[in-house]
Design an enzyme around this catalytic site. Structure first.
Site, PDB file in Angstrom:
ATOM      1  N   ARG A   1       0.860  -1.175   0.000  1.00 23.34           N
ATOM      2  CA  ARG A   1       0.000   0.000   0.000  1.00 23.34           C
ATOM      3  C   ARG A   1       0.902   1.233   0.000  1.00 23.34           C
ATOM      4  O   ARG A   1       2.054   1.165   0.446  1.00 23.34           O
ATOM      5  CB  ARG A   1      -0.890   0.031   1.237  1.00 23.34           C
ATOM      6  CG  ARG A   1      -1.845  -1.152   1.379  1.00 23.34           C
ATOM      7  CD  ARG A   1      -2.657  -1.022   2.674  1.00 23.34           C
ATOM      8  NE  ARG A   1      -3.616  -2.106   2.845  1.00 23.34           N
ATOM      9  CZ  ARG A   1      -3.386  -3.214   3.522  1.00 23.34           C
ATOM     10  NH1 ARG A   1      -2.198  -3.381   4.111  1.00 23.34           N
ATOM     11  NH2 ARG A   1      -4.308  -4.149   3.659  1.00 23.34           N
TER      12      ARG A   1
ATOM     13  N   LYS B   1      -2.359  -1.718   7.917  1.00 21.53           N
ATOM     14  CA  LYS B   1      -3.506  -1.148   8.620  1.00 21.53           C
ATOM     15  C   LYS B   1      -3.554  -1.662  10.053  1.00 21.53           C
ATOM     16  O   LYS B   1      -3.241  -2.813  10.323  1.00 21.53           O
ATOM     17  CB  LYS B   1      -4.810  -1.502   7.896  1.00 21.53           C
ATOM     18  CG  LYS B   1      -4.951  -0.824   6.539  1.00 21.53           C
ATOM     19  CD  LYS B   1      -6.291  -1.163   5.904  1.00 21.53           C
ATOM     20  CE  LYS B   1      -6.473  -0.422   4.589  1.00 21.53           C
ATOM     21  NZ  LYS B   1      -7.775  -0.735   3.955  1.00 21.53           N
TER      22      LYS B   1
ATOM     23  N   HIS C   1      -2.271   2.087  -6.264  1.00 22.07           N
ATOM     24  CA  HIS C   1      -3.020   0.901  -5.833  1.00 22.07           C
ATOM     25  C   HIS C   1      -3.230  -0.066  -6.999  1.00 22.07           C
ATOM     26  O   HIS C   1      -3.401  -1.268  -6.789  1.00 22.07           O
ATOM     27  CB  HIS C   1      -4.364   1.317  -5.237  1.00 22.07           C
ATOM     28  CG  HIS C   1      -4.815   0.419  -4.127  1.00 22.07           C
ATOM     29  ND1 HIS C   1      -4.189   0.374  -2.890  1.00 22.07           N
ATOM     30  CD2 HIS C   1      -5.816  -0.497  -4.063  1.00 22.07           C
ATOM     31  CE1 HIS C   1      -4.800  -0.517  -2.120  1.00 22.07           C
ATOM     32  NE2 HIS C   1      -5.783  -1.065  -2.811  1.00 22.07           N
TER      33      HIS C   1
ATOM     34  N   ARG D   1      -0.606  -2.531  -6.892  1.00 22.65           N
ATOM     35  CA  ARG D   1      -0.897  -3.548  -5.860  1.00 22.65           C
ATOM     36  C   ARG D   1      -1.876  -4.581  -6.427  1.00 22.65           C
ATOM     37  O   ARG D   1      -1.715  -5.786  -6.216  1.00 22.65           O
ATOM     38  CB  ARG D   1      -1.459  -2.866  -4.620  1.00 22.65           C
ATOM     39  CG  ARG D   1      -1.835  -3.798  -3.468  1.00 22.65           C
ATOM     40  CD  ARG D   1      -2.146  -2.950  -2.237  1.00 22.65           C
ATOM     41  NE  ARG D   1      -3.052  -3.594  -1.294  1.00 22.65           N
ATOM     42  CZ  ARG D   1      -2.663  -4.395  -0.306  1.00 22.65           C
ATOM     43  NH1 ARG D   1      -1.378  -4.671  -0.152  1.00 22.65           N
ATOM     44  NH2 ARG D   1      -3.529  -4.917   0.525  1.00 22.65           N
TER      45      ARG D   1
ATOM     46  N   HIS E   1      -4.273  -8.814   3.938  1.00 20.81           N
ATOM     47  CA  HIS E   1      -5.724  -8.746   4.119  1.00 20.81           C
ATOM     48  C   HIS E   1      -6.134  -9.544   5.358  1.00 20.81           C
ATOM     49  O   HIS E   1      -5.656 -10.658   5.558  1.00 20.81           O
ATOM     50  CB  HIS E   1      -6.455  -9.332   2.914  1.00 20.81           C
ATOM     51  CG  HIS E   1      -6.450  -8.428   1.713  1.00 20.81           C
ATOM     52  ND1 HIS E   1      -6.755  -8.870   0.436  1.00 20.81           N
ATOM     53  CD2 HIS E   1      -6.186  -7.104   1.594  1.00 20.81           C
ATOM     54  CE1 HIS E   1      -6.671  -7.859  -0.409  1.00 20.81           C
ATOM     55  NE2 HIS E   1      -6.326  -6.778   0.266  1.00 20.81           N
TER      56      HIS E   1
ATOM     57  N   TYR F   1     -10.098 -10.841  -6.612  1.00 13.92           N
ATOM     58  CA  TYR F   1      -9.093 -11.056  -7.652  1.00 13.92           C
ATOM     59  C   TYR F   1      -9.351 -12.331  -8.449  1.00 13.92           C
ATOM     60  O   TYR F   1      -8.835 -12.486  -9.557  1.00 13.92           O
ATOM     61  CB  TYR F   1      -7.689 -11.101  -7.036  1.00 13.92           C
ATOM     62  CG  TYR F   1      -7.269  -9.784  -6.456  1.00 13.92           C
ATOM     63  CD1 TYR F   1      -6.889  -8.725  -7.271  1.00 13.92           C
ATOM     64  CD2 TYR F   1      -7.268  -9.574  -5.082  1.00 13.92           C
ATOM     65  CE1 TYR F   1      -6.510  -7.501  -6.746  1.00 13.92           C
ATOM     66  CE2 TYR F   1      -6.892  -8.354  -4.545  1.00 13.92           C
ATOM     67  CZ  TYR F   1      -6.514  -7.324  -5.378  1.00 13.92           C
ATOM     68  OH  TYR F   1      -6.153  -6.111  -4.858  1.00 13.92           O
TER      69      TYR F   1
END
Length: 332
Positions: free
Chosen positions: A166, A190, A278, A281, A304, A313
């Site tokens: 990210r 995150k 992004h 990514r 994630h 995806y």
């Protein structure tokens, strides 16, 4: 509970909401370890909600008091947002900010009834992530020159694509986060969650070239900067000295600058479509799956929390799966 309600109601008009939002934002930062992006978005959303309450005349006789809001007020706010033609994803985020805020007020016993419990979130439109084909990605990686800034930009593009980073993770990298022996970097994602991101040989070579050449020349813009002979020489408590990616002033690069860098090389390679950091990514994840990686491994590499976030995806790679089927199945 009554004491906290009295404290909120005793505040001057408008200040009750301001104070509670301030406390909530401190809670997000210190306890939830929310990202700067989330902090900025939630702060803007709550400020927008406050302005609606003022115009709507809601929130009690003493001004904007969130403890006096009911679900009907929130529905009026949602209707007002829909009139503006906002996308479902934007509406969902604004409601997420309110849910989090009122959940906090409920947890702290500042409110008795949570008005958000009767509000449903609009279903998000499922948009497939954009990605670059391998030849497009190779052209983008080859675009930067060998100047100090070009070495930096090449290292940035390589790191995002090789590690699926990210932007916030990229700009937060410090020199000590790199491990050239193992070919990886420690990134903070995150919620302050750390993970190890493998970067591969091309990315590590680009990073090494930037660190020991281009970055040294950039850092020379700072008083007292010195050449980097060994990573061990870098002082971890010196913010400017430990930052990996520097701007033209020799200080830590910002997320906005990374977006500008990507835009520059997208224009230079004439890809003729909107591509953000992004997107690189997304490209990382898509190319892994097309190469045969399992979904669970991709989830871990992307950082994630939920598998559902990674599953999008699989839709992108359906074309590749069909191609493999047609080429290999005897009855195809």
């Amino acid at each position: 509970m009554d004491k906290k309600k009295e404290q909120a109601n005793d505040l001057s008009p408008g200040s009750s909401m301001d104070l509670l939002v301030e406390q909530f934002m401190a809670y997000l930062r210190m306890e939830k370890h929310a990202s700067p992006h989330t902090m900025e978005a939630y702060g803007h959303d709550l400020e927008e909600f406050t302005q609606f309450l003022i115009q709507d005349g809601s929130g009690g006789a003493k001004g904007v008091d969130p403890t006096q809001i009911d679900y009907l007020t929130v529905r009026r706010y949602l209707a007002e947002l829909k009139k503006k033609g906002l996308e479902r994803t934007t509406l969902a985020r604004k409601l997420a900010a309110l849910r989090s805020f009122y959940r906090y007020l409920s947890r702290e016993d500042i409110i008795g009834n949570n008005p958000m419990l009767m509000i449903s979130t609009p279903k998000k439109e499922k948009k497939l992530p954009q990605f670059l084909y391998q030849k497009e990605m190779e052209a983008l990686l080859a675009a930067p020159d060998q100047s100090p800034m070009g070495q930096r930009d090449r290292a940035i593009l390589e790191a995002i694509y090789a590690g699926g980073l990210r932007v916030s993770e990229l700009v937060g990298l410090n020199i000590h986060d790199l491990d050239f022996h193992l070919g990886c970097a420690k990134v903070t994602g995150k919620g302050k969650k750390e993970r190890i991101a493998p970067l591969g040989v091309p990315a590590m070579e680009a990073l090494k070239a930037y660190l020991y050449d281009g970055r040294t020349k950039q850092a020379a813009k700072n008083r007292g900067s010195k050449d980097i002979k060994d990573i061990k020489d870098i002082k971890e408590n010196n913010e400017e000295e430990k930052a990996l990616f520097l701007n033209k002033f020799g200080t830590r690069l910002s997320a906005r600058s990374v977006r500008n860098i990507v835009n520059k090389y997208v224009d230079q390679t004439a890809l003729n479509r909107e591509i953000s950091p992004h997107t690189l990514r997304h490209t990382f994840a898509t190319h892994l799956l097309e190469g045969g990686a399992d979904l669970r491994s991709v989830q871990e590499l992307l950082g994630h929390v939920n598998m559902s976030t990674t599953q999008i995806y699989t839709h992108v790679t359906k074309g590749h799966m069909k191609k493999v089927y047609l080429e290999t199945h005897p009855r195809a």
